[in-house]
Design a protein around this motif. Structure first.
Motif, PDB file in Angstrom:
ATOM      1  N   TRP A   5     -28.272  24.517  -9.622  1.00 33.73           N
ATOM      2  CA  TRP A   5     -28.375  25.390  -8.454  1.00 33.73           C
ATOM      3  C   TRP A   5     -27.546  24.805  -7.322  1.00 33.73           C
ATOM      4  O   TRP A   5     -27.570  23.611  -7.059  1.00 33.73           O
ATOM      5  CB  TRP A   5     -29.834  25.520  -8.011  1.00 33.73           C
ATOM      6  N   ASN A   6     -26.814  25.676  -6.633  1.00 30.85           N
ATOM      7  CA  ASN A   6     -25.962  25.251  -5.526  1.00 30.85           C
ATOM      8  C   ASN A   6     -26.552  25.584  -4.168  1.00 30.85           C
ATOM      9  O   ASN A   6     -25.909  25.355  -3.139  1.00 30.85           O
ATOM     10  CB  ASN A   6     -24.579  25.888  -5.670  1.00 30.85           C
ATOM     11  N   ASP A   7     -27.766  26.104  -4.184  1.00 30.15           N
ATOM     12  CA  ASP A   7     -28.452  26.432  -2.933  1.00 30.15           C
ATOM     13  C   ASP A   7     -29.941  26.558  -3.237  1.00 30.15           C
ATOM     14  O   ASP A   7     -30.319  27.049  -4.318  1.00 30.15           O
ATOM     15  CB  ASP A   7     -27.919  27.755  -2.364  1.00 30.15           C
ATOM     16  N   PRO A   8     -30.795  26.144  -2.322  1.00 31.86           N
ATOM     17  CA  PRO A   8     -32.247  26.267  -2.563  1.00 31.86           C
ATOM     18  C   PRO A   8     -32.694  27.692  -2.864  1.00 31.86           C
ATOM     19  O   PRO A   8     -33.678  27.900  -3.585  1.00 31.86           O
ATOM     20  CB  PRO A   8     -32.857  25.756  -1.246  1.00 31.86           C
ATOM     21  N   SER A   9     -31.966  28.681  -2.342  1.00 32.49           N
ATOM     22  CA  SER A   9     -32.330  30.079  -2.580  1.00 32.49           C
ATOM     23  C   SER A   9     -32.193  30.465  -4.052  1.00 32.49           C
ATOM     24  O   SER A   9     -32.760  31.477  -4.483  1.00 32.49           O
ATOM     25  CB  SER A   9     -31.475  31.009  -1.716  1.00 32.49           C
ATOM     26  N   GLU A  10     -31.455  29.678  -4.835  1.00 32.18           N
ATOM     27  CA  GLU A  10     -31.270  29.980  -6.249  1.00 32.18           C
ATOM     28  C   GLU A  10     -32.424  29.478  -7.110  1.00 32.18           C
ATOM     29  O   GLU A  10     -32.530  29.844  -8.283  1.00 32.18           O
ATOM     30  CB  GLU A  10     -29.952  29.371  -6.743  1.00 32.18           C
ATOM     31  N   ALA A  89     -33.086  20.303 -14.469  1.00 33.81           N
ATOM     32  CA  ALA A  89     -32.371  21.015 -13.415  1.00 33.81           C
ATOM     33  C   ALA A  89     -31.725  20.042 -12.446  1.00 33.81           C
ATOM     34  O   ALA A  89     -32.169  18.897 -12.289  1.00 33.81           O
ATOM     35  CB  ALA A  89     -33.318  21.950 -12.665  1.00 33.81           C
ATOM     36  N   ILE A  90     -30.664  20.507 -11.813  1.00 27.55           N
ATOM     37  CA  ILE A  90     -29.966  19.753 -10.768  1.00 27.55           C
ATOM     38  C   ILE A  90     -29.763  20.682  -9.585  1.00 27.55           C
ATOM     39  O   ILE A  90     -29.265  21.802  -9.742  1.00 27.55           O
ATOM     40  CB  ILE A  90     -28.591  19.259 -11.257  1.00 27.55           C
ATOM     41  N   LEU A  91     -30.166  20.234  -8.405  1.00 26.32           N
ATOM     42  CA  LEU A  91     -29.948  20.994  -7.185  1.00 26.32           C
ATOM     43  C   LEU A  91     -28.852  20.299  -6.387  1.00 26.32           C
ATOM     44  O   LEU A  91     -29.001  19.149  -5.990  1.00 26.32           O
ATOM     45  CB  LEU A  91     -31.235  21.084  -6.355  1.00 26.32           C
ATOM     46  N   VAL A  92     -27.741  21.001  -6.181  1.00 26.80           N
ATOM     47  CA  VAL A  92     -26.636  20.470  -5.381  1.00 26.80           C
ATOM     48  C   VAL A  92     -26.822  20.976  -3.955  1.00 26.80           C
ATOM     49  O   VAL A  92     -26.776  22.177  -3.698  1.00 26.80           O
ATOM     50  CB  VAL A  92     -25.268  20.927  -5.928  1.00 26.80           C
ATOM     51  N   VAL A  93     -27.058  20.060  -3.037  1.00 22.96           N
ATOM     52  CA  VAL A  93     -27.294  20.405  -1.638  1.00 22.96           C
ATOM     53  C   VAL A  93     -26.024  20.154  -0.843  1.00 22.96           C
ATOM     54  O   VAL A  93     -25.465  19.050  -0.892  1.00 22.96           O
ATOM     55  CB  VAL A  93     -28.461  19.581  -1.049  1.00 22.96           C
ATOM     56  N   LYS A  94     -25.554  21.163  -0.123  1.00 24.76           N
ATOM     57  CA  LYS A  94     -24.371  20.985   0.710  1.00 24.76           C
ATOM     58  C   LYS A  94     -24.718  20.073   1.873  1.00 24.76           C
ATOM     59  O   LYS A  94     -25.618  20.365   2.671  1.00 24.76           O
ATOM     60  CB  LYS A  94     -23.878  22.335   1.237  1.00 24.76           C
ATOM     61  N   TYR A  95     -24.006  18.941   1.944  1.00 22.67           N
ATOM     62  CA  TYR A  95     -24.290  17.997   3.018  1.00 22.67           C
ATOM     63  C   TYR A  95     -23.517  18.410   4.261  1.00 22.67           C
ATOM     64  O   TYR A  95     -22.300  18.613   4.231  1.00 22.67           O
ATOM     65  CB  TYR A  95     -23.927  16.570   2.627  1.00 22.67           C
TER      66      TYR A  95
END
Length: 312
Positions: A5-10, A89-95
Motif C-alpha cells: 500500500w502506498n497510502d493509508p487510505s488503501e 503487507a508493506i505500507l509505504v508512507v510518503k515522508y
C-alpha cells in the motif's frame, strides 16, 4: 501474496490485527532480516498479519538533502526484498515535513493503531520516532498501555548463527552504514555478507560505446538514473538478470567519466556466456535489468579473463 500500500487510505478497514514494525530498511540487510523474521514469527503465533511500515523518500532527503546518504537500493528492490521475507503487507508512507510534524503519539495512533490495528509493535532498543525524534522505547511502552498493544523489543545485530566481524575481528552490528562503507571501497564481498545476498543495481539499458560488443561480448550500459549505490570504480564479476528473469554471468566495469558538470559514473555489464555469432541478436536496449556484484578484481582484468574465472 504481499499487499503493498502506498497510502493509508488503501488499507482495508477490516485489516488486522497486525504485528507491526517501522523503519527505512535501506538494504534490507541481515539486521533488518532478523527483526522481521521475529516479527513474522510473532504474527504467526498470534494469528495476526505481519506488516512493515517504511518511508519514501529517506527522511534525510527531506531534512538535510545536501548530506543525505546514498541509498543502497531503490524502492522497487526494497519492496521486493521485504516481500521475499514472508511479510503479509508493506505500507509505504510518503515522508514529508507534515509527517515529521506529528508527535510520537499522533504517529502511533494514526498509522499503527487506527490504520493497521496493531496488536503488537516490534522495535529496537534505540528506536526513535515522532516530531524531533521525541519518541523512544519508553514512549512506545506507554502508548502500548494506552492503546492496547504489546511492545516487543528486538536487538538488531546480525543474523543468528552468522556472527559478523569488522576488519579488526570485533563483532559489528549490521547496518546500512557498514554496507555503504564496503561498497564505497569496492568490497562487494563484505557488503554481501552484511546484506545476506549480492548487492544489486537496477536500471534501463541504454546505448554506450559498445566496447564489449566489438570484442564479441554483448554490453548492457545502465542509464545514469539507475537505482542502487554504485560501488567503487573497478572490474567486477557478477550477474546480469534480464527482464525475463534469465541470469547471465557478466564482467561489470564501473568507471568515472569527466563531464562538463563534474564526474559521471558509468556501469557496463558485459555478458560473457553468449557465442560470438549470437552477439548481434542479444538486444537488451530499453529493457530494465538487474546487475549483481559478486567479486572485485584488482587492476584491469580483460573480459576474456573473467570468462575463464566464471567457468573455471
Amino acid at each position: 501474496m504481499v499487499y503493498i500500500w502506498n497510502d493509508p487510505s488503501e488499507v482495508p478497514a477490516d485489516f488486522g490485527p497486525s504485528v507491526v514494525t517501522f523503519g527505512n530498511f535501506d538494504g534490507v540487510h541481515r539486521g533488518h532480516q532478523q527483526v522481521l523474521s521475529q516479527l513474522i514469527r510473532s504474527a504467526r503465533l498470534t494469528r495476526s498479519k505481519a506488516v512493515a511500515v517504511t518511508f519514501d523518500p529517506h527522511p534525510a532527503f527531506v531534512h538535510r538533502p545536501e548530506s543525505a546518504p546514498e541509498m543502497i537500493m531503490g524502492l522497487d528492490d526494497k519492496l521486493e526484498a521485504l516481500g521475499e521475507l514472508g511479510l503479509d503487507a508493506i505500507l509505504v508512507v510518503k515522508y514529508s515535513l507534515d509527517l515529521a510534524s506529528l508527535t510520537a503519539e499522533e504517529f502511533v495512533e494514526q498509522y499503527l493503531v487506527d490504520c493497521l490495528h496493531a496488536s503488537h509493535v516490534v522495535i529496537g532498543h534505540d528506536a526513535r520516532f515522532g516530531r524531533g525524534n521525541s519518541g523512544d522505547l519508553d514512549t512506545m511502552k506507554a502508548l502500548g498501555e494506552k492503546f492496547g498493544f504489546e511492545v516487543q523489543v528486538i536487538s538488531e545485530f546480525g543474523s543468528e548463527g552468522y556472527p559478523l566481524h569488522d576488519d579488526d575481528g570485533a563483532d559489528r552490528r549490521c547496518s546500512s552504514t557498514w554496507v555503504r562503507e564496503a561498497l564505497q571501497e569496492g568490497d562487494v564481498a563484505t557488503a554481501a555478507a552484511v546484506l545476506g545476498r549480492w548487492h544489486r543495481m537496477r536500471g534501463e539499458v541504454v546505448h554506450g560505446a559498445a566496447r564489449g560488443r566489438a570484442l564479441g561480448f554483448p554490453t548492457a550500459n545502465l542509464a545514469s538514473n539507475a537505482s542502487g549505490l554504485i560501488p567503487a570504480d573497478g572490474i567486477y564479476a557478477g550477474w546480469l538478470v534480464d527482464q525475463a528473469g534469465k541470469r547471465w554471468p557478466a564482467a561489470i566495469s564501473v568507471g568515472s567519466n569527466p563531464t562538463f558538470d563534474g564526474v559521471s559514473r558509468q556501469v557496463e555489464a558485459h555478458v560473457i556466456d553468449r557465442p560470438k555469432e549470437a552477439v548481434e541478436d542479444f538486444d537488451l536496449y530499453g529493457q530494465t535489468v538487474v546487475v549483481e556484484f559478486v567479486a572485485r578484481f584488482g587492476g584491469w582484468w580483460p573480459i576474456v579473463g573473467l570468462k575463464h574465472w566464471w567457468t573455471r
